[in-house]
Enzyme design. Structure first.
Site, short mmCIF file in Angstrom:
data_model
loop_
_atom_site.label_atom_id
_atom_site.label_comp_id
_atom_site.label_asym_id
_atom_site.label_seq_id
_atom_site.Cartn_x
_atom_site.Cartn_y
_atom_site.Cartn_z
N GLU A 184 0.80 -1.23 0.00
CA GLU A 184 0.00 0.00 0.00
C GLU A 184 0.83 1.28 0.00
O GLU A 184 1.22 1.79 1.06
CB GLU A 184 -0.94 0.03 1.22
CG GLU A 184 -1.83 1.27 1.23
CD GLU A 184 -2.69 1.43 2.49
OE1 GLU A 184 -2.47 0.71 3.47
OE2 GLU A 184 -3.58 2.30 2.47
N LYS A 226 -2.79 -2.07 -2.95
CA LYS A 226 -3.78 -1.18 -2.31
C LYS A 226 -3.30 0.25 -2.51
O LYS A 226 -2.17 0.60 -2.16
CB LYS A 226 -3.89 -1.50 -0.82
CG LYS A 226 -4.77 -0.50 -0.07
CD LYS A 226 -5.22 -1.03 1.29
CE LYS A 226 -6.00 0.04 2.03
NZ LYS A 226 -6.70 -0.46 3.21
P1 13P Z 1 -9.01 4.62 4.83
O1 13P Z 1 -9.97 3.96 3.89
O2 13P Z 1 -9.67 5.23 6.02
O3 13P Z 1 -8.06 5.53 4.12
O4 13P Z 1 -8.12 3.46 5.47
C1 13P Z 1 -7.63 2.46 4.66
C2 13P Z 1 -6.35 1.99 5.16
O5 13P Z 1 -6.20 0.84 5.48
C3 13P Z 1 -5.22 2.93 5.24
O6 13P Z 1 -4.05 2.22 5.49
#
Ligand code: 13P
Length: 345
Positions: A184, A226
């Site tokens: 991510e 992600k």
């Molecule tokens: P948000 O959808 O609140 O941005 O959180 C997702 C997430 O896992 C951030 O690391």
């Protein structure tokens, strides 16, 4: 005596990754660290203590019917070790519903030395033994988040490349431990930059990330990406329609994300629940994407439920209804079948 020790089947990581992104389901991010949940609880004046965190997570995970829309849940270290009121561990509770447990394994961010305004995610030291522990607790996938801020002269190439290197090392270690890494890199929507700048930065992040993943011999067919949608900063005066966000996002992925990646999921990143749902819907109306384009929302899935609950046990059922409704709408958006009128139905 018979030896009844059963060998655990070796998980096919590509299969696990694909099961996380089926056509009508996505992932609930419930992996807020102690600091992040503090902010969420502060917004509804709930005391941030261990029991309140446990009962809030129990409310979410025990929502009847959640499994219709949710394929996986990301836990925080504390949460994966907690139990529901009947003494069942949270990973067990979810596995019995067919929801796959995952775990955030990074240890959060610190300032990047010599680069004001930029941060680096920590957590590689000792990761390999923590992965073994999480796997024994039932996790089948992992998450590591890197934060890339946009501002005056930032991000630097050093910030992008150092964070990508950490993401790649995390991904390699996860695959080695038999866990699907959810990689991510989040380009933040905080700021007044326009969509062109968001595209430029996200492009550079993706390019660098896949270079590093390749250097570390990470198998692209066994990861989940992600990432943020490509959209203007929150304070940008020129906001754009969901269709523009959708086209910018999917076109960018086509340039930089290898086809072998089994799925891409979005974070909500500070969009409201309705905005995130609308934008995901527009993205899924583009029919020629080579990847499933799904969700892994934290705030966009939880905000309404948290507000309804507000720490009062009497509100539990109503809060679960709010979570279920948002999950259903987001699931429809995942299929490109959401309409804004549904918000009021
Ligand atoms: P948000 O959808 O609140 O941005 O959180 C997702 C997430 O896992 C951030 O690391």
């Amino acid at each position: 005596m018979l030896n009844l020790e059963i060998e655990m089947p070796v998980q096919d990581l590509n299969n696990v990754a694909r099961l996380l992104v089926p056509p009508s389901k996505g992932i609930l991010a419930a992996d807020e660290s102690l600091g992040t949940i503090q902010k969420r609880f502060d917004s509804v004046s709930i005391e941030n203590n261990k029991e309140n965190r446990r009962s809030y997570r129990e409310l979410l995970f025990s929502t009847p019917g959640l499994e219709e829309y949710i394929s996986g849940v990301i836990f925080f270290d504390e949460t994966i070790k907690q139990k529901d009121s009947n003494g069942k561990s949270f990973p067990q509770l979810l596995s019995e519903k067919g929801i796959m447990p995952g775990i955030k394994v990074d240890m959060g961010k610190i300032d990047l030395p010599n680069f004001p305004g930029e941060v680096i995610t920590e957590g590689l030291d000792g990761l390999s033994s923590r992965l073994k522990e999480y796997s024994s607790l039932g996790a089948v996938f992992t998450k590591w988040r890197a934060e890339i801020n946009i501002g005056d002269k930032i991000p630097s190439l050093n910030c992008i490349s150092t964070n990508s290197e950490a993401l790649a090392r995390f991904a390699a270690l996860s695959q080695e431990a038999g866990l699907v890494p959810m990689v991510e890199p989040e380009t933040m929507m905080k700021g007044n930059h326009d969509i062109d700048r968001a595209r430029e930065v996200t492009a550079s992040v993706l390019q660098n990330l896949f270079l590093k993943l390749k250097e570390h011999a990470v198998d692209f067919s066994k990861i989940i990406l992600k990432i943020n949608m490509v959209l203007p900063g929150k304070d940008c005066p020129s906001q754009v329609t969901p269709d523009v966000i959708a086209t910018e996002t999917v076109e960018l992925f086509k340039k930089f994300v290898p086809k072998e990646v089994p799925g891409i999921v979005f974070l909500s990143g500070g969009q409201t629940s309705v905005q995130a749902t609308e934008n995901l819907n527009a993205i899924n109306q583009i029919k020629d994407s080579p990847w499933p384009l799904s969700f892994s929302f934290g705030r966009a899935l939880q905000d309404e439920a948290l507000k309804v609950w507000a720490g009062n046990p009497n509100n539990k059922e109503l809060a679960q209804k709010a979570l279920l409704k948002r999950s259903k709408l987001v699931s429809l958006a995942r299929q490109g079948k959401y309409r804004k009128e549904m918000e009021n139905e």
